[in-house]
Scaffold this motif. Structure first.
Motif, PDB file in Angstrom:
ATOM      1  N   LEU A 209       0.858  -1.189   0.000  1.00  0.00           N
ATOM      2  CA  LEU A 209       0.000   0.000   0.000  1.00  0.00           C
ATOM      3  C   LEU A 209       0.890   1.233   0.000  1.00  0.00           C
ATOM      4  O   LEU A 209       1.862   1.310   0.749  1.00  0.00           O
ATOM      5  CB  LEU A 209      -0.910   0.030   1.229  1.00  0.00           C
ATOM      6  N   VAL A 210       0.539   2.220  -0.824  1.00  0.00           N
ATOM      7  CA  VAL A 210       1.273   3.481  -0.894  1.00  0.00           C
ATOM      8  C   VAL A 210       0.347   4.611  -0.457  1.00  0.00           C
ATOM      9  O   VAL A 210      -0.761   4.764  -0.985  1.00  0.00           O
ATOM     10  CB  VAL A 210       1.804   3.753  -2.306  1.00  0.00           C
ATOM     11  N   ASP A 211       0.810   5.387   0.527  1.00  0.00           N
ATOM     12  CA  ASP A 211       0.122   6.601   0.954  1.00  0.00           C
ATOM     13  C   ASP A 211       0.575   7.734   0.037  1.00  0.00           C
ATOM     14  O   ASP A 211       1.695   8.218   0.137  1.00  0.00           O
ATOM     15  CB  ASP A 211       0.479   6.897   2.414  1.00  0.00           C
ATOM     16  N   GLY A 212      -0.296   8.138  -0.861  1.00  0.00           N
ATOM     17  CA  GLY A 212       0.050   9.153  -1.852  1.00  0.00           C
ATOM     18  C   GLY A 212      -0.450  10.540  -1.548  1.00  0.00           C
ATOM     19  O   GLY A 212      -0.445  11.407  -2.432  1.00  0.00           O
ATOM     20  N   ALA A 213      -0.865  10.790  -0.304  1.00  0.00           N
ATOM     21  CA  ALA A 213      -1.485  12.083   0.029  1.00  0.00           C
ATOM     22  C   ALA A 213      -0.599  13.263  -0.329  1.00  0.00           C
ATOM     23  O   ALA A 213      -1.072  14.289  -0.842  1.00  0.00           O
ATOM     24  CB  ALA A 213      -1.845  12.118   1.512  1.00  0.00           C
ATOM     25  N   GLN A 214       0.712  13.147  -0.044  1.00  0.00           N
ATOM     26  CA  GLN A 214       1.619  14.265  -0.288  1.00  0.00           C
ATOM     27  C   GLN A 214       2.255  14.213  -1.678  1.00  0.00           C
ATOM     28  O   GLN A 214       2.952  15.148  -2.073  1.00  0.00           O
ATOM     29  CB  GLN A 214       2.715  14.276   0.779  1.00  0.00           C
ATOM     30  N   ALA A 215       2.026  13.145  -2.403  1.00  0.00           N
ATOM     31  CA  ALA A 215       2.622  13.010  -3.728  1.00  0.00           C
ATOM     32  C   ALA A 215       1.781  13.661  -4.816  1.00  0.00           C
ATOM     33  O   ALA A 215       2.301  14.381  -5.678  1.00  0.00           O
ATOM     34  CB  ALA A 215       2.852  11.536  -4.054  1.00  0.00           C
ATOM     35  N   VAL A 216       0.471  13.415  -4.794  1.00  0.00           N
ATOM     36  CA  VAL A 216      -0.372  13.815  -5.926  1.00  0.00           C
ATOM     37  C   VAL A 216      -0.399  15.317  -6.199  1.00  0.00           C
ATOM     38  O   VAL A 216      -0.615  15.713  -7.349  1.00  0.00           O
ATOM     39  CB  VAL A 216      -1.812  13.263  -5.768  1.00  0.00           C
ATOM     40  N   GLN A 224      -0.003   1.383 -12.203  1.00  0.00           N
ATOM     41  CA  GLN A 224       0.451   0.178 -12.916  1.00  0.00           C
ATOM     42  C   GLN A 224       1.969   0.162 -13.028  1.00  0.00           C
ATOM     43  O   GLN A 224       2.600  -0.891 -12.887  1.00  0.00           O
ATOM     44  CB  GLN A 224      -0.195   0.118 -14.296  1.00  0.00           C
ATOM     45  N   GLU A 225       2.569   1.313 -13.243  1.00  0.00           N
ATOM     46  CA  GLU A 225       4.021   1.377 -13.305  1.00  0.00           C
ATOM     47  C   GLU A 225       4.640   1.108 -11.937  1.00  0.00           C
ATOM     48  O   GLU A 225       5.651   0.405 -11.821  1.00  0.00           O
ATOM     49  CB  GLU A 225       4.475   2.738 -13.816  1.00  0.00           C
ATOM     50  N   LEU A 226       4.032   1.661 -10.880  1.00  0.00           N
ATOM     51  CA  LEU A 226       4.539   1.420  -9.532  1.00  0.00           C
ATOM     52  C   LEU A 226       4.404  -0.038  -9.133  1.00  0.00           C
ATOM     53  O   LEU A 226       5.218  -0.559  -8.364  1.00  0.00           O
ATOM     54  CB  LEU A 226       3.795   2.290  -8.528  1.00  0.00           C
ATOM     55  N   GLY A 227       3.346  -0.687  -9.621  1.00  0.00           N
ATOM     56  CA  GLY A 227       3.126  -2.086  -9.274  1.00  0.00           C
ATOM     57  C   GLY A 227       2.516  -2.294  -7.907  1.00  0.00           C
ATOM     58  O   GLY A 227       2.520  -3.416  -7.387  1.00  0.00           O
ATOM     59  N   CYS A 228       1.977  -1.222  -7.308  1.00  0.00           N
ATOM     60  CA  CYS A 228       1.405  -1.339  -5.954  1.00  0.00           C
ATOM     61  C   CYS A 228       0.043  -2.024  -6.011  1.00  0.00           C
ATOM     62  O   CYS A 228      -0.654  -2.007  -7.024  1.00  0.00           O
ATOM     63  CB  CYS A 228       1.277   0.034  -5.307  1.00  0.00           C
ATOM     64  N   ASP A 229      -0.328  -2.606  -4.876  1.00  0.00           N
ATOM     65  CA  ASP A 229      -1.648  -3.230  -4.765  1.00  0.00           C
ATOM     66  C   ASP A 229      -2.719  -2.221  -4.369  1.00  0.00           C
ATOM     67  O   ASP A 229      -3.877  -2.357  -4.770  1.00  0.00           O
ATOM     68  CB  ASP A 229      -1.595  -4.355  -3.732  1.00  0.00           C
ATOM     69  N   PHE A 230      -2.319  -1.220  -3.583  1.00  0.00           N
ATOM     70  CA  PHE A 230      -3.247  -0.184  -3.131  1.00  0.00           C
ATOM     71  C   PHE A 230      -2.532   1.169  -3.172  1.00  0.00           C
ATOM     72  O   PHE A 230      -1.330   1.252  -2.908  1.00  0.00           O
ATOM     73  CB  PHE A 230      -3.728  -0.452  -1.700  1.00  0.00           C
ATOM     74  N   TYR A 231      -3.307   2.222  -3.474  1.00  0.00           N
ATOM     75  CA  TYR A 231      -2.779   3.587  -3.464  1.00  0.00           C
ATOM     76  C   TYR A 231      -3.891   4.486  -2.929  1.00  0.00           C
ATOM     77  O   TYR A 231      -5.048   4.377  -3.345  1.00  0.00           O
ATOM     78  CB  TYR A 231      -2.373   4.028  -4.868  1.00  0.00           C
ATOM     79  N   ALA A 232      -3.535   5.375  -2.004  1.00  0.00           N
ATOM     80  CA  ALA A 232      -4.539   6.224  -1.358  1.00  0.00           C
ATOM     81  C   ALA A 232      -4.123   7.688  -1.428  1.00  0.00           C
ATOM     82  O   ALA A 232      -2.931   8.010  -1.311  1.00  0.00           O
ATOM     83  CB  ALA A 232      -4.719   5.819   0.100  1.00  0.00           C
ATOM     84  N   PHE A 233      -5.101   8.574  -1.627  1.00  0.00           N
ATOM     85  CA  PHE A 233      -4.813  10.004  -1.533  1.00  0.00           C
ATOM     86  C   PHE A 233      -6.068  10.775  -1.160  1.00  0.00           C
ATOM     87  O   PHE A 233      -7.185  10.253  -1.208  1.00  0.00           O
ATOM     88  CB  PHE A 233      -4.185  10.544  -2.828  1.00  0.00           C
ATOM     89  N   SER A 234      -5.864  12.035  -0.765  1.00  0.00           N
ATOM     90  CA  SER A 234      -6.947  12.921  -0.332  1.00  0.00           C
ATOM     91  C   SER A 234      -7.132  14.052  -1.318  1.00  0.00           C
ATOM     92  O   SER A 234      -6.155  14.632  -1.808  1.00  0.00           O
ATOM     93  CB  SER A 234      -6.641  13.508   1.053  1.00  0.00           C
ATOM     94  N   SER A 235      -8.376  14.403  -1.575  1.00  0.00           N
ATOM     95  CA  SER A 235      -8.699  15.473  -2.511  1.00  0.00           C
ATOM     96  C   SER A 235      -8.148  16.825  -2.079  1.00  0.00           C
ATOM     97  O   SER A 235      -7.612  17.575  -2.892  1.00  0.00           O
ATOM     98  CB  SER A 235     -10.223  15.555  -2.657  1.00  0.00           C
ATOM     99  N   HIS A 236      -8.261  17.145  -0.802  1.00  0.00           N
ATOM    100  CA  HIS A 236      -7.965  18.517  -0.377  1.00  0.00           C
ATOM    101  C   HIS A 236      -6.494  18.876  -0.469  1.00  0.00           C
ATOM    102  O   HIS A 236      -6.142  20.053  -0.492  1.00  0.00           O
ATOM    103  CB  HIS A 236      -8.484  18.765   1.048  1.00  0.00           C
ATOM    104  N   LYS A 237      -5.618  17.880  -0.565  1.00  0.00           N
ATOM    105  CA  LYS A 237      -4.203  18.166  -0.816  1.00  0.00           C
ATOM    106  C   LYS A 237      -3.976  18.544  -2.278  1.00  0.00           C
ATOM    107  O   LYS A 237      -2.994  19.203  -2.611  1.00  0.00           O
ATOM    108  CB  LYS A 237      -3.333  16.949  -0.501  1.00  0.00           C
ATOM    109  N   LEU A 238      -4.887  18.130  -3.151  1.00  0.00           N
ATOM    110  CA  LEU A 238      -4.763  18.270  -4.592  1.00  0.00           C
ATOM    111  C   LEU A 238      -5.663  19.401  -5.108  1.00  0.00           C
ATOM    112  O   LEU A 238      -6.235  19.312  -6.184  1.00  0.00           O
ATOM    113  CB  LEU A 238      -5.102  16.938  -5.271  1.00  0.00           C
ATOM    114  N   PHE A 239      -5.835  20.447  -4.304  1.00  0.00           N
ATOM    115  CA  PHE A 239      -6.607  21.636  -4.684  1.00  0.00           C
ATOM    116  C   PHE A 239      -8.098  21.350  -4.819  1.00  0.00           C
ATOM    117  O   PHE A 239      -8.842  22.171  -5.356  1.00  0.00           O
ATOM    118  CB  PHE A 239      -6.070  22.251  -5.988  1.00  0.00           C
ATOM    119  N   GLY A 240      -8.533  20.180  -4.323  1.00  0.00           N
ATOM    120  CA  GLY A 240      -9.941  19.825  -4.365  1.00  0.00           C
ATOM    121  C   GLY A 240     -10.598  20.022  -3.009  1.00  0.00           C
ATOM    122  O   GLY A 240      -9.977  20.497  -2.050  1.00  0.00           O
ATOM    123  N   PRO A 241     -11.878  19.651  -2.878  1.00  0.00           N
ATOM    124  CA  PRO A 241     -12.612  19.855  -1.630  1.00  0.00           C
ATOM    125  C   PRO A 241     -12.202  18.882  -0.535  1.00  0.00           C
ATOM    126  O   PRO A 241     -11.607  17.835  -0.798  1.00  0.00           O
ATOM    127  CB  PRO A 241     -14.072  19.619  -2.035  1.00  0.00           C
TER     128      PRO A 241
END
Length: 417
Positions: A209-216, A224-241
């Motif tokens: 599992l990759v925590d992508g909150a600060q990456a996106v 698919q390139e990373l090959g991870c089974d799970f990836y998670a992120f939050s909208s509000h870090k990405l200029f969203g609500p």
């Protein structure tokens, strides 16, 4: 939508930052009589007009619950909602929208996975996390470990704030069942080599599992390139609500996992004898979903992709470079985390000054930063501090604002020392 211009046909794209700033209404205000300098983007980024307009249009023109409404508004809402899911699928390069689950944020997404994988764990199994994880990628695994008898094992970091690859290799073994790791540290800004560690983990059949909150907000991940089974992120870090996040999961794993919550959209049929679950992705989306927020997130992704990632990365790199150049102008200032690969995040301490005092006094000058342990107490313990001050930059920040930050720090130092 802001314009993207180029200096010439061969140079890297150059963003018109002043035009971008006009897209964000909140940035035009004053705080304590000073123009707002917002440098707390790692906690939550601001929202462009494009996001605000998309959500406003949803509520004004198409609001209804989704999927089962036998009327025009229901159709409009469902089309917008599922269209947003396809936008996220494309953004992550997932194979199917079946693999895109709406959550309340990264924290809930990780909890969904931790609880879903709990039946696979037994006493003596090991879950690897890094020493630089946010609490959201530590505590859910501790809770599951307590229930199952598994152990949470921390991968060490170097003094520079990089993942200690020797530590990782030595800890990875036949008892390892799960690797949960942040793509980018919220404290250090470190970009972890997740692709290579995932590749090593997969050789032993370890789920990842990759925590992508600060990456996106800073670069576009390809699951698919990373090959991870799970990836998670939050909208509000990405200029969203706020209030919405995303869990990507490989479909075959999501099919096997039990639901996280019960009721509403996640069911196929209910009787007092037996309940059956809905198909993916709805199996994990109990209750009325965050419809307007999904629409807003899709608009945020469209906005960022419209700017162009190479130009964004170049602009952010220039901000961090300028900040690093100015460190020597503040005697006693020490940067926490000097990794070779970083996003524009700067955690620091200043000799003789408390982080909370720095934050309060900068706010009096209209400069917003974050202070404290940043939900990363184990990392604070590693560095022997109770907390740091953190400036985190975004594409709408300017070099002038970086300089204002350091002028503000110099003023505080003169005042308190």
């Amino acid at each position: 939508m802001s314009d993207l211009s180029t200096a010439n046909t061969t140079a890297s794209p150059v963003l018109d930052v002043e035009a971008i700033r006009r897209d964000f209404p909140i940035l035009s205000q004053e705080i304590n009589g000073k123009p707002l300098v917002y440098l707390d983007n790692g906690a939550s980024a601001q929202k462009p007009e494009m996001v605000l307009d998309a959500m406003d249009r949803y509520y004004r023109e198409m609001h209804s619950n989704v999927h089962r409404g036998a009327h025009t508004l229901g159709d409009r809402a469902t089309t917008a909602f599922e269209g947003a899911r396809e936008t996220v699928r494309s953004f992550l390069n997932a194979q199917s929208t079946r693999e895109i689950i709406w959550t309340r944020g990264t924290t809930e997404a990780i909890n969904v996975v931790a609880n879903g994988l709990a039946p696979r764990l037994k006493e003596g199994d090991e879950i690897l996390v890094s020493h630089m994880e946010h609490h959201a990628n530590i505590v859910p695994w501790q809770m599951v470990a307590e229930r199952t008898g598994a152990k949470v094992i921390p991968i060490q970091v170097t003094p520079e704030g990089e993942l200690d690859l020797e530590s990782f290799t030595s800890l990875l073994n036949e008892r390892t069942r799960i690797l949960a790791i942040t793509h980018v540290s919220n404290v250090l800004g470190t970009i972890n080599p997740v692709r290579s560690v995932i590749e090593q983990a997969k050789k032993l059949g370890v789920l990842t599992l990759v925590d992508g909150a600060q990456a996106v907000p800073h670069f576009r991940p390809d699951v698919q390139e990373l090959g991870c089974d799970f990836y998670a992120f939050s909208s509000h870090k990405l200029f969203g609500p706020t209030g919405i996040g995303v869990l990507y999961g490989r479909a075959e794993l999501l099919e096997e996992m039990p639901p996280y919550q019960g009721g509403g959209e996640m069911i196929e049929r209910v009787s007092f004898e037996r309940t059956t679950w809905n198909i993916l992705p709805y199996k994990f989306e109990a209750g009325t979903p965050p419809i307007a927020e999904a629409v807003g997130l899709a608009a945020a992704i469209d906005y960022v992709e419209g700017l162009g990632r190479p130009a964004m990365e170049a602009a952010e790199s220039a901000l961090l470079q300028r900040a690093n150049e100015l460190v020597e102008t503040v005697p006693g200032m020490e940067i926490i985390g000097t990794a070779r690969q970083k996003v524009p995040v700067m955690s620091f301490k200043i000799a003789g000054l408390h982080a909370s005092d720095i934050g309060t006094l900068l706010d009096q000058q209209g400069i917003a930063i974050r202070t404290g342990n940043h939900c990363a107490m184990p990392l604070m313990d590693f560095y022997g501090v109770t907390g740091t001050a953190r400036a985190s930059f975004a594409v709408y920040n300017t070099l002038e604002e970086v300089e204002k930050l350091f002028q503000g720090l110099q003023k505080i130092q003169r005042l308190l020392t």
